[in-house]
Design a protein around this motif. Sequence first.
Motif, PDB file in Angstrom:
ATOM      1  N   GLN A 112       0.027 -33.661   2.776  1.00  0.00           N
ATOM      2  CA  GLN A 112       0.617 -34.201   3.883  1.00  0.00           C
ATOM      3  C   GLN A 112       0.562 -35.516   4.162  1.00  0.00           C
ATOM      4  O   GLN A 112       1.450 -36.467   4.593  1.00  0.00           O
ATOM      5  CB  GLN A 112       0.249 -33.401   5.152  1.00  0.00           C
ATOM      6  CG  GLN A 112       0.576 -33.831   6.417  1.00  0.00           C
ATOM      7  CD  GLN A 112       0.209 -33.380   7.703  1.00  0.00           C
ATOM      8  OE1 GLN A 112      -0.798 -32.408   7.549  1.00  0.00           O
ATOM      9  NE2 GLN A 112       0.499 -33.774   8.829  1.00  0.00           N
ATOM     10  N   GLU A 157       3.570 -38.419   4.738  1.00  0.00           N
ATOM     11  CA  GLU A 157       3.653 -39.168   6.002  1.00  0.00           C
ATOM     12  C   GLU A 157       3.830 -40.689   5.660  1.00  0.00           C
ATOM     13  O   GLU A 157       4.424 -41.379   6.116  1.00  0.00           O
ATOM     14  CB  GLU A 157       2.304 -38.812   6.734  1.00  0.00           C
ATOM     15  CG  GLU A 157       2.030 -37.612   7.346  1.00  0.00           C
ATOM     16  CD  GLU A 157       3.202 -37.061   8.236  1.00  0.00           C
ATOM     17  OE1 GLU A 157       3.997 -37.489   8.319  1.00  0.00           O
ATOM     18  OE2 GLU A 157       2.582 -35.727   8.729  1.00  0.00           O
ATOM     19  N   GLU A 185       3.776 -32.711  15.443  1.00  0.00           N
ATOM     20  CA  GLU A 185       4.545 -32.238  14.121  1.00  0.00           C
ATOM     21  C   GLU A 185       5.748 -31.264  14.750  1.00  0.00           C
ATOM     22  O   GLU A 185       6.832 -31.358  13.982  1.00  0.00           O
ATOM     23  CB  GLU A 185       3.879 -31.524  13.299  1.00  0.00           C
ATOM     24  CG  GLU A 185       2.490 -32.377  12.553  1.00  0.00           C
ATOM     25  CD  GLU A 185       2.968 -33.373  11.533  1.00  0.00           C
ATOM     26  OE1 GLU A 185       4.271 -33.255  11.197  1.00  0.00           O
ATOM     27  OE2 GLU A 185       2.181 -33.979  11.044  1.00  0.00           O
ATOM     28  N   PHE A 230       9.032 -35.097  17.004  1.00  0.00           N
ATOM     29  CA  PHE A 230       9.840 -35.633  16.261  1.00  0.00           C
ATOM     30  C   PHE A 230      11.512 -35.078  16.433  1.00  0.00           C
ATOM     31  O   PHE A 230      12.452 -36.036  15.861  1.00  0.00           O
ATOM     32  CB  PHE A 230       9.748 -35.212  14.664  1.00  0.00           C
ATOM     33  CG  PHE A 230       8.689 -35.957  13.838  1.00  0.00           C
ATOM     34  CD1 PHE A 230       8.834 -37.249  13.540  1.00  0.00           C
ATOM     35  CD2 PHE A 230       7.531 -35.377  13.956  1.00  0.00           C
ATOM     36  CE1 PHE A 230       7.815 -37.935  12.961  1.00  0.00           C
ATOM     37  CE2 PHE A 230       6.407 -35.968  12.950  1.00  0.00           C
ATOM     38  CZ  PHE A 230       6.455 -37.389  12.738  1.00  0.00           C
ATOM     39  N   GLU A 246       8.166 -32.117   7.592  1.00  0.00           N
ATOM     40  CA  GLU A 246       7.455 -31.991   9.095  1.00  0.00           C
ATOM     41  C   GLU A 246       7.368 -30.613   9.319  1.00  0.00           C
ATOM     42  O   GLU A 246       6.285 -29.969   9.898  1.00  0.00           O
ATOM     43  CB  GLU A 246       8.162 -32.452  10.339  1.00  0.00           C
ATOM     44  CG  GLU A 246       8.432 -33.905  10.097  1.00  0.00           C
ATOM     45  CD  GLU A 246       7.171 -35.015   9.770  1.00  0.00           C
ATOM     46  OE1 GLU A 246       6.142 -34.261   9.784  1.00  0.00           O
ATOM     47  OE2 GLU A 246       7.372 -36.036   9.417  1.00  0.00           O
ATOM     48  N   HIS A 264       4.586 -29.232   7.861  1.00  0.00           N
ATOM     49  CA  HIS A 264       3.022 -29.680   8.424  1.00  0.00           C
ATOM     50  C   HIS A 264       2.979 -28.673   9.717  1.00  0.00           C
ATOM     51  O   HIS A 264       1.854 -28.590   9.916  1.00  0.00           O
ATOM     52  CB  HIS A 264       3.321 -31.166   8.967  1.00  0.00           C
ATOM     53  CG  HIS A 264       3.740 -31.993   7.703  1.00  0.00           C
ATOM     54  ND1 HIS A 264       3.968 -33.289   8.074  1.00  0.00           N
ATOM     55  CD2 HIS A 264       3.540 -31.890   6.303  1.00  0.00           C
ATOM     56  CE1 HIS A 264       4.323 -33.811   6.635  1.00  0.00           C
ATOM     57  NE2 HIS A 264       3.999 -32.893   5.745  1.00  0.00           N
TER      58      HIS A 264
HETATM   59 FE   LIG Z   1       4.131 -34.767   9.589  1.00  0.00          FE
END
Ligand SMILES: [Fe+2]
Length: 360
Positions: A134, A138, A205, A209, A239, A242
């Motif tokens: 992850q 990122e 997460e 976003f 994402e 995640h």
């Molecule tokens: Fe993320």
Amino acid sequence: MSETSIIDQQAFTNTSTQIENPEFKKARLFNPDGTDELTERKLIGGNSTNLIQLNNTKYKWATKLKTTMYANFWIPQKNSLQSDRFDLLTEDQKETFTGILSFLIFLDSIQTANVPNIADYITAPEVKMLLAIQTFQEAIHADSYQYIIESVIPRELRNGIYDRWRDDKILFERNKFIAGEFQAFLDNPTEQGFKRVLIANYLLEGLYFYNGFQFFYLLAAQGAMTGASRIIKLINKDELTHVTLFRHIISETFTEADHDWVIEMTKKAVDQEVAWAHHIIGDRILGMDKKSCEHYTKHLANRRLVAIKIDPIYEGVEENPYRHLEERADMHGEGNAKGGFFTDSASYNQSNAVGGFDKF
Ligand SMILES: [Fe+2]
Ligand SMILES: [Fe+2]
């Protein structure tokens, strides 16, 4: 056995998946007194050697998720932005486009820096390595924003996107709040602080976003900035893995007793995301407005809560107001549906690899 290792053993004697050790400690870099036996393996506060011993794994979901994360592998520079024309956007679209980038840059910057701090406390190797993957993703996301900026934004506006928080009070306060929650744990690493970090991360997460992502899909639906939107779609897919990762970690770690404060944090996150969307998208953008952003944010929040076994807290938001955009961006894993605005075959293969990204 040395005195130090006896103390460490005592700190990790509990066998449940709950965090109970009074001294909330990072996993030791190398723990020769530990064991990699599955019966002893714990997500947090375990006594593993800290080797990535994957011959046997306890958390089967982690192996599945690893496969998905590998299948999503991509780099921004392989996506052409040649047909994207920033100069053809309206002035309002330009303002929203750059403003959203400013916030996304912050989110991925802080994730690149902070996810390793979370990984430090994980003692199941099959999960710890996912946090490393992850973290890499990122960084890729942060690099993507620079690639978009360099490719489509006029030179004189580029630094201003990174520096927007210096002049935009709403953005600054938001960034400060998000970083503050993570920093508080770094300054005082307690068990409860770690749990708050897990929820803060899940909300970042899973909520923060997404209004921004939808704006890019909206532009693509109108035939604008399709290259940048394709990159956003790749980020979006990452994402969602995640979100899944943190959903599992939370499910393994939390109890009913945690519900009240998790709901409080969620409400605060929703309020902040709505205020931000009103500020940066507002009622100036054809196809999105303050009402739809608020509805969408609450809809998402309910979904994220249900995923961690907490009842929805917002009423009247069952429908996803941006479902049509997600469908056209192929975020539901149907392959490139008729009317989709991306034509790359890679998206078809990658989305089918996990049977739909909206299922998380
Ligand atoms: Fe993320
Ligand atoms: Fe990211």
